[in-house]
Write a protein that holds these residues in place. Structure first.
Motif, short mmCIF file in Angstrom:
data_model
loop_
_atom_site.label_atom_id
_atom_site.label_comp_id
_atom_site.label_asym_id
_atom_site.label_seq_id
_atom_site.Cartn_x
_atom_site.Cartn_y
_atom_site.Cartn_z
N TYR A 39 -12.52 -6.96 -7.89
CA TYR A 39 -11.66 -6.35 -7.12
C TYR A 39 -11.48 -7.96 -6.45
O TYR A 39 -12.60 -8.42 -6.05
CB TYR A 39 -11.92 -5.43 -6.44
N ALA A 40 -10.87 -8.19 -5.57
CA ALA A 40 -10.42 -10.00 -4.47
C ALA A 40 -9.52 -9.00 -3.62
O ALA A 40 -8.85 -7.37 -3.85
CB ALA A 40 -9.81 -10.42 -5.33
N LEU A 41 -10.41 -8.85 -2.51
CA LEU A 41 -9.71 -8.25 -0.79
C LEU A 41 -9.15 -9.41 0.04
O LEU A 41 -9.40 -10.45 0.09
CB LEU A 41 -10.85 -7.72 0.17
N ILE A 42 -7.98 -8.99 0.47
CA ILE A 42 -6.84 -9.95 1.20
C ILE A 42 -6.95 -8.75 2.60
O ILE A 42 -6.02 -8.23 2.44
CB ILE A 42 -5.44 -10.42 0.35
N ILE A 43 -7.51 -9.22 3.85
CA ILE A 43 -7.50 -9.15 5.29
C ILE A 43 -6.47 -9.54 5.75
O ILE A 43 -6.16 -10.94 5.81
CB ILE A 43 -9.39 -9.61 5.87
N LEU A 44 -4.83 -8.66 6.14
CA LEU A 44 -3.80 -9.04 6.90
C LEU A 44 -4.59 -8.95 8.47
O LEU A 44 -5.54 -8.37 8.76
CB LEU A 44 -3.18 -8.04 6.21
N ASN A 45 -3.06 -9.64 8.90
CA ASN A 45 -3.18 -9.33 10.78
C ASN A 45 -3.05 -8.29 10.89
O ASN A 45 -1.58 -7.74 12.04
CB ASN A 45 -2.82 -10.31 11.29
N GLN A 46 -3.62 -6.82 11.00
CA GLN A 46 -3.36 -5.72 11.14
C GLN A 46 -4.61 -4.29 11.86
O GLN A 46 -5.81 -4.69 10.73
CB GLN A 46 -2.50 -4.80 10.16
N PRO A 47 -4.61 -3.62 12.22
CA PRO A 47 -5.90 -3.47 12.75
C PRO A 47 -6.15 -2.02 11.34
O PRO A 47 -5.23 -1.62 10.62
CB PRO A 47 -4.97 -1.86 13.84
N GLU A 61 -15.24 -8.60 -4.74
CA GLU A 61 -16.40 -9.59 -4.78
C GLU A 61 -15.67 -10.94 -5.02
O GLU A 61 -17.07 -11.39 -4.86
CB GLU A 61 -16.54 -9.71 -6.46
N TRP A 62 -14.54 -11.13 -4.21
CA TRP A 62 -13.94 -12.28 -3.38
C TRP A 62 -13.35 -11.69 -2.40
O TRP A 62 -12.44 -11.22 -2.50
CB TRP A 62 -12.35 -12.66 -4.52
N ARG A 63 -13.18 -12.26 -1.17
CA ARG A 63 -12.36 -12.20 -0.21
C ARG A 63 -11.70 -12.80 0.75
O ARG A 63 -12.76 -14.51 0.79
CB ARG A 63 -13.98 -11.47 0.73
N CYS A 64 -10.97 -12.97 1.19
CA CYS A 64 -9.61 -14.05 1.93
C CYS A 64 -9.27 -13.44 2.88
O CYS A 64 -9.28 -11.85 2.83
CB CYS A 64 -8.42 -13.92 0.85
N CYS A 65 -9.42 -13.95 4.04
CA CYS A 65 -8.76 -12.85 5.28
C CYS A 65 -7.04 -14.43 5.08
O CYS A 65 -6.62 -15.26 5.06
CB CYS A 65 -9.50 -13.68 6.99
N ALA A 66 -6.08 -13.32 5.72
CA ALA A 66 -4.91 -14.58 5.88
C ALA A 66 -4.60 -14.30 7.08
O ALA A 66 -4.28 -13.12 7.84
CB ALA A 66 -3.87 -13.18 5.55
N ASP A 67 -4.80 -15.70 7.14
CA ASP A 67 -4.34 -16.36 8.80
C ASP A 67 -4.98 -15.36 10.29
O ASP A 67 -6.46 -15.44 10.06
CB ASP A 67 -3.23 -16.28 9.58
N GLY A 68 -4.75 -14.26 10.43
CA GLY A 68 -4.56 -13.38 12.09
C GLY A 68 -5.84 -12.93 11.45
O GLY A 68 -6.16 -11.91 12.08
N GLY A 69 -5.80 -13.03 10.07
CA GLY A 69 -6.69 -10.44 9.72
C GLY A 69 -8.41 -12.01 10.14
O GLY A 69 -9.05 -11.18 10.04
N ASN A 139 -10.90 -18.06 -15.63
CA ASN A 139 -10.69 -17.06 -16.38
C ASN A 139 -10.83 -15.55 -16.24
O ASN A 139 -10.52 -15.13 -17.58
CB ASN A 139 -11.20 -17.70 -17.75
N VAL A 140 -9.78 -15.00 -15.46
CA VAL A 140 -9.87 -13.41 -15.28
C VAL A 140 -9.19 -13.56 -13.89
O VAL A 140 -8.47 -14.27 -13.42
CB VAL A 140 -11.95 -13.23 -15.26
N GLN A 141 -8.68 -11.88 -14.55
CA GLN A 141 -7.53 -11.63 -13.23
C GLN A 141 -8.39 -10.67 -12.43
O GLN A 141 -8.44 -9.45 -13.07
CB GLN A 141 -6.49 -11.66 -13.70
N TYR A 142 -8.19 -10.54 -10.71
CA TYR A 142 -9.23 -9.27 -10.21
C TYR A 142 -8.19 -8.73 -10.17
O TYR A 142 -6.36 -8.80 -9.79
CB TYR A 142 -9.35 -10.03 -8.82
N ASP A 143 -8.31 -7.26 -9.55
CA ASP A 143 -8.18 -6.37 -9.01
C ASP A 143 -7.04 -6.65 -8.24
O ASP A 143 -8.31 -7.27 -6.55
CB ASP A 143 -7.93 -4.40 -9.42
N LEU A 144 -6.66 -6.74 -7.37
CA LEU A 144 -6.34 -6.85 -5.76
C LEU A 144 -5.91 -5.50 -4.90
O LEU A 144 -5.07 -5.40 -4.88
CB LEU A 144 -4.39 -8.07 -5.92
N ILE A 145 -6.62 -6.02 -4.22
CA ILE A 145 -6.67 -4.92 -2.32
C ILE A 145 -6.14 -5.34 -1.50
O ILE A 145 -6.57 -6.66 -0.90
CB ILE A 145 -8.27 -4.66 -3.08
#
Length: 266
Positions: A39-47, A61-69, A139-145
Protein backbone atom coordinates in the motif's frame (compact mmCIF):
# COMPACT_ATOMS: atom_id res chain seq x y z
CA UNK A 1 -35.89 -10.66 5.89
CA UNK A 2 -32.34 -10.07 4.67
CA UNK A 3 -31.45 -11.63 1.34
CA UNK A 4 -28.42 -13.91 1.72
CA UNK A 5 -25.29 -13.59 -0.34
CA UNK A 6 -25.49 -15.93 -3.33
CA UNK A 7 -22.48 -16.51 -5.57
CA UNK A 8 -23.08 -15.24 -9.11
CA UNK A 9 -23.69 -17.87 -11.75
CA UNK A 10 -22.17 -16.12 -14.77
CA UNK A 11 -18.70 -16.84 -16.11
CA UNK A 12 -17.74 -13.15 -16.18
CA UNK A 13 -14.35 -12.35 -14.65
CA UNK A 14 -14.78 -11.31 -11.03
CA UNK A 15 -13.05 -8.37 -9.36
CA UNK A 16 -12.29 -9.09 -5.69
CA UNK A 17 -12.07 -6.18 -3.26
CA UNK A 18 -10.89 -6.28 0.36
CA UNK A 19 -9.71 -3.75 2.93
CA UNK A 20 -7.11 -5.45 5.16
CA UNK A 21 -5.63 -2.01 5.87
CA UNK A 22 -8.73 -1.33 8.00
CA UNK A 23 -8.50 -4.46 10.17
CA UNK A 24 -8.48 -3.62 13.86
CA UNK A 25 -5.60 -4.56 16.17
CA UNK A 26 -3.32 -5.64 13.34
CA UNK A 27 -0.95 -2.69 13.73
CA UNK A 28 -0.50 -3.43 17.43
CA UNK A 29 0.83 -6.92 16.66
CA UNK A 30 3.48 -6.00 14.10
CA UNK A 31 4.94 -2.89 12.56
CA UNK A 32 3.49 -3.92 9.20
CA UNK A 33 0.24 -5.58 8.28
CA UNK A 34 0.40 -9.17 7.09
CA UNK A 35 -0.99 -8.39 3.67
CA UNK A 36 -1.09 -9.59 0.08
CA UNK A 37 -0.83 -6.08 -1.37
CA UNK A 38 1.66 -3.29 -0.92
CA UNK A 39 0.00 0.00 0.00
CA UNK A 40 0.95 3.58 -0.71
CA UNK A 41 -0.58 6.42 1.32
CA UNK A 42 -1.20 9.98 0.11
CA UNK A 43 -2.17 12.45 2.86
CA UNK A 44 -4.35 15.34 1.70
CA UNK A 45 -4.91 18.70 3.36
CA UNK A 46 -8.05 17.71 5.26
CA UNK A 47 -8.69 16.90 8.93
CA UNK A 48 -8.32 13.31 10.12
CA UNK A 49 -8.08 11.59 13.48
CA UNK A 50 -4.89 10.22 14.97
CA UNK A 51 -6.26 6.64 15.28
CA UNK A 52 -7.26 6.54 11.60
CA UNK A 53 -3.92 8.01 10.57
CA UNK A 54 -1.98 5.43 12.61
CA UNK A 55 -4.04 2.61 11.12
CA UNK A 56 -3.31 3.68 7.53
CA UNK A 57 0.30 4.69 8.18
CA UNK A 58 1.12 1.28 9.67
CA UNK A 59 -0.53 -0.45 6.71
CA UNK A 60 1.52 1.46 4.12
CA UNK A 61 5.05 1.10 2.83
CA UNK A 62 5.28 4.37 0.88
CA UNK A 63 3.84 7.63 2.24
CA UNK A 64 3.48 11.05 0.67
CA UNK A 65 2.04 14.39 1.77
CA UNK A 66 0.22 16.46 -0.84
CA UNK A 67 1.24 20.07 -0.10
CA UNK A 68 -0.80 21.12 2.97
CA UNK A 69 -1.09 17.49 4.00
CA UNK A 70 2.37 18.11 5.49
CA UNK A 71 0.78 20.60 7.91
CA UNK A 72 -1.80 18.01 8.93
CA UNK A 73 0.89 15.44 9.63
CA UNK A 74 3.15 17.89 11.46
CA UNK A 75 0.32 19.17 13.71
CA UNK A 76 -1.33 15.83 14.38
CA UNK A 77 -2.31 15.33 17.99
CA UNK A 78 -0.54 12.42 19.63
CA UNK A 79 2.56 12.37 17.46
CA UNK A 80 3.93 15.89 17.98
CA UNK A 81 6.57 14.59 20.39
CA UNK A 82 7.42 11.70 18.05
CA UNK A 83 7.46 13.35 14.63
CA UNK A 84 10.71 11.61 13.72
CA UNK A 85 8.83 8.30 13.78
CA UNK A 86 6.43 9.53 11.10
CA UNK A 87 8.53 10.92 8.28
CA UNK A 88 6.94 10.66 4.82
CA UNK A 89 8.87 9.51 1.80
CA UNK A 90 7.95 12.70 -0.05
CA UNK A 91 6.16 16.06 0.13
CA UNK A 92 4.98 17.34 -3.23
CA UNK A 93 2.69 20.05 -4.61
CA UNK A 94 2.64 23.68 -5.64
CA UNK A 95 3.39 24.39 -1.95
CA UNK A 96 0.93 27.25 -1.60
CA UNK A 97 -0.53 25.67 1.57
CA UNK A 98 2.34 24.01 3.42
CA UNK A 99 3.82 26.33 6.04
CA UNK A 100 7.49 27.28 5.53
CA UNK A 101 8.43 26.12 9.03
CA UNK A 102 6.85 22.74 8.35
CA UNK A 103 8.74 22.32 5.09
CA UNK A 104 11.95 23.39 6.78
CA UNK A 105 11.49 20.79 9.52
CA UNK A 106 10.99 17.93 7.06
CA UNK A 107 13.88 19.18 4.92
CA UNK A 108 16.17 18.92 7.96
CA UNK A 109 14.99 15.31 8.34
CA UNK A 110 16.03 14.54 4.74
CA UNK A 111 12.45 14.26 3.49
CA UNK A 112 12.40 15.28 -0.20
CA UNK A 113 10.24 18.37 -0.81
CA UNK A 114 9.29 18.88 -4.47
CA UNK A 115 7.85 22.20 -5.60
CA UNK A 116 5.79 21.42 -8.71
CA UNK A 117 4.43 24.64 -10.23
CA UNK A 118 2.24 22.94 -12.82
CA UNK A 119 -1.18 24.61 -12.54
CA UNK A 120 -2.87 22.06 -14.81
CA UNK A 121 -2.59 19.33 -12.17
CA UNK A 122 -3.73 19.23 -8.55
CA UNK A 123 -1.52 18.32 -5.62
CA UNK A 124 -3.13 14.88 -5.53
CA UNK A 125 -2.34 14.34 -9.21
CA UNK A 126 1.25 15.45 -8.64
CA UNK A 127 1.66 12.90 -5.85
CA UNK A 128 0.19 10.09 -7.93
CA UNK A 129 2.66 10.97 -10.69
CA UNK A 130 5.48 10.71 -8.14
CA UNK A 131 4.19 7.32 -6.99
CA UNK A 132 4.10 6.12 -10.59
CA UNK A 133 7.78 7.00 -10.93
CA UNK A 134 8.55 4.94 -7.81
CA UNK A 135 6.54 2.01 -9.15
CA UNK A 136 8.39 2.14 -12.47
CA UNK A 137 11.73 1.89 -10.67
CA UNK A 138 10.50 -0.92 -8.41
CA UNK A 139 8.53 -2.73 -11.13
CA UNK A 140 5.46 -2.99 -8.91
CA UNK A 141 2.12 -1.25 -8.53
CA UNK A 142 0.97 -0.29 -5.04
CA UNK A 143 -2.64 -0.27 -3.96
CA UNK A 144 -3.25 3.41 -3.27
CA UNK A 145 -4.92 4.80 -0.13
CA UNK A 146 -5.90 8.47 -0.19
CA UNK A 147 -6.42 9.92 3.28
CA UNK A 148 -9.04 12.64 2.81
CA UNK A 149 -10.79 13.88 -0.30
CA UNK A 150 -14.38 12.97 0.56
CA UNK A 151 -15.21 15.84 2.91
CA UNK A 152 -14.64 19.57 3.21
CA UNK A 153 -14.98 21.75 0.12
CA UNK A 154 -17.45 20.39 -2.40
CA UNK A 155 -15.26 21.21 -5.41
CA UNK A 156 -12.37 19.26 -3.91
CA UNK A 157 -14.67 16.31 -3.19
CA UNK A 158 -15.87 16.34 -6.79
CA UNK A 159 -12.26 16.38 -7.93
CA UNK A 160 -11.59 13.23 -5.87
CA UNK A 161 -14.65 11.52 -7.34
CA UNK A 162 -13.67 12.53 -10.86
CA UNK A 163 -9.99 11.68 -10.55
CA UNK A 164 -10.55 8.24 -9.07
CA UNK A 165 -13.11 7.58 -11.80
CA UNK A 166 -10.32 8.24 -14.34
CA UNK A 167 -7.68 6.32 -12.37
CA UNK A 168 -9.67 3.10 -12.65
CA UNK A 169 -8.17 2.76 -16.15
CA UNK A 170 -4.61 3.13 -14.85
CA UNK A 171 -4.51 1.52 -11.41
CA UNK A 172 -5.88 -1.72 -9.98
CA UNK A 173 -6.94 -0.44 -6.56
CA UNK A 174 -7.49 3.12 -5.29
CA UNK A 175 -9.29 3.78 -1.99
CA UNK A 176 -10.38 7.12 -0.52
CA UNK A 177 -10.68 7.10 3.28
CA UNK A 178 -11.98 9.62 5.81
CA UNK A 179 -13.03 9.20 9.43
CA UNK A 180 -16.60 8.81 8.20
CA UNK A 181 -16.32 6.50 5.21
CA UNK A 182 -14.25 4.56 2.71
CA UNK A 183 -15.04 4.51 -0.99
CA UNK A 184 -13.72 3.40 -4.36
CA UNK A 185 -14.80 3.03 -7.99
CA UNK A 186 -16.27 -0.24 -9.22
CA UNK A 187 -15.67 -0.49 -12.97
CA UNK A 188 -18.11 -2.04 -15.40
CA UNK A 189 -18.61 -5.72 -14.58
CA UNK A 190 -18.96 -7.97 -11.53
CA UNK A 191 -17.34 -7.41 -8.15
CA UNK A 192 -17.14 -9.26 -4.86
CA UNK A 193 -16.47 -7.02 -1.86
CA UNK A 194 -15.17 -8.71 1.27
CA UNK A 195 -16.70 -6.99 4.30
CA UNK A 196 -14.74 -6.24 7.47
CA UNK A 197 -17.71 -5.82 9.82
CA UNK A 198 -15.55 -4.57 12.69
CA UNK A 199 -14.43 -1.71 10.45
CA UNK A 200 -17.36 -1.08 8.12
CA UNK A 201 -21.05 -0.34 8.43
CA UNK A 202 -23.80 -0.46 9.00
CA UNK A 203 -24.59 1.87 6.08
CA UNK A 204 -23.29 1.71 2.53
CA UNK A 205 -24.14 3.06 -0.89
CA UNK A 206 -23.77 2.58 -4.63
CA UNK A 207 -23.48 5.95 -6.32
CA UNK A 208 -23.79 6.53 -10.10
CA UNK A 209 -21.35 9.47 -10.16
CA UNK A 210 -20.02 10.73 -13.50
CA UNK A 211 -22.25 8.52 -15.65
CA UNK A 212 -25.67 8.93 -17.22
CA UNK A 213 -26.89 5.82 -15.45
CA UNK A 214 -26.25 2.12 -14.91
CA UNK A 215 -28.08 -1.18 -14.56
CA UNK A 216 -27.34 -2.53 -11.12
CA UNK A 217 -27.69 -5.91 -9.38
CA UNK A 218 -26.53 -6.81 -5.87
CA UNK A 219 -26.45 -9.64 -3.34
CA UNK A 220 -25.59 -9.45 0.35
CA UNK A 221 -27.25 -6.10 1.15
CA UNK A 222 -30.35 -5.41 3.19
CA UNK A 223 -32.07 -3.91 0.15
CA UNK A 224 -30.80 -5.72 -2.93
CA UNK A 225 -31.26 -4.69 -6.54
CA UNK A 226 -31.98 -6.85 -9.57
CA UNK A 227 -31.23 -5.34 -12.98
CA UNK A 228 -32.36 -2.01 -11.56
CA UNK A 229 -31.70 1.28 -13.40
CA UNK A 230 -29.76 3.73 -11.21
CA UNK A 231 -29.03 7.36 -12.04
CA UNK A 232 -29.15 10.87 -10.58
CA UNK A 233 -32.45 11.35 -12.41
CA UNK A 234 -33.82 8.12 -10.93
CA UNK A 235 -33.00 5.67 -8.14
CA UNK A 236 -29.76 5.99 -6.14
CA UNK A 237 -28.94 3.34 -3.54
CA UNK A 238 -27.93 5.49 -0.58
CA UNK A 239 -28.27 4.51 3.09
CA UNK A 240 -28.36 0.84 2.21
CA UNK A 241 -27.18 -1.56 4.92
CA UNK A 242 -24.59 -4.30 5.20
CA UNK A 243 -26.04 -7.54 6.54
CA UNK A 244 -24.62 -8.73 9.88
CA UNK A 245 -22.88 -12.06 9.45
CA UNK A 246 -22.69 -11.73 5.67
CA UNK A 247 -19.02 -11.34 4.78
CA UNK A 248 -19.36 -10.63 1.07
CA UNK A 249 -21.32 -8.30 -1.17
CA UNK A 250 -21.71 -8.98 -4.88
CA UNK A 251 -22.26 -6.11 -7.29
CA UNK A 252 -22.87 -6.19 -11.03
CA UNK A 253 -22.94 -2.86 -12.84
CA UNK A 254 -23.19 -1.94 -16.52
CA UNK A 255 -21.25 1.32 -15.95
CA UNK A 256 -18.60 2.46 -13.45
CA UNK A 257 -19.95 3.67 -10.11
CA UNK A 258 -18.81 4.47 -6.59
CA UNK A 259 -19.08 2.01 -3.72
CA UNK A 260 -18.96 3.58 -0.27
CA UNK A 261 -19.32 2.21 3.24
CA UNK A 262 -19.53 3.87 6.61
CA UNK A 263 -16.34 3.58 8.63
CA UNK A 264 -16.68 2.68 12.29
CA UNK A 265 -14.62 4.80 14.74
CA UNK A 266 -11.15 3.52 15.60
Amino acid sequence: MYAPYLPPTSSTAMNIWSTPFLRRNQAAKTSKFPQESKYALIILNQPFSTPLFRQLWDASEWRCCADGGANRLYDLEGIVDRRECFLPNLIKGDLDSARPAVLEYYDTKAVPVIHDRDQDSTDLMKCVAALTEVETRENVQYDLIILGGLSGRLDQTIHTLSYLHKLRKQRNRVFAVTDESVGWVLDTGEHTIEIEHKALGPTCGLLPVGIGGTILSTRGLRWNLSNTPSSFDGMVSTSNHLVPGCDQVWVKTSKPLWWTAELRPF
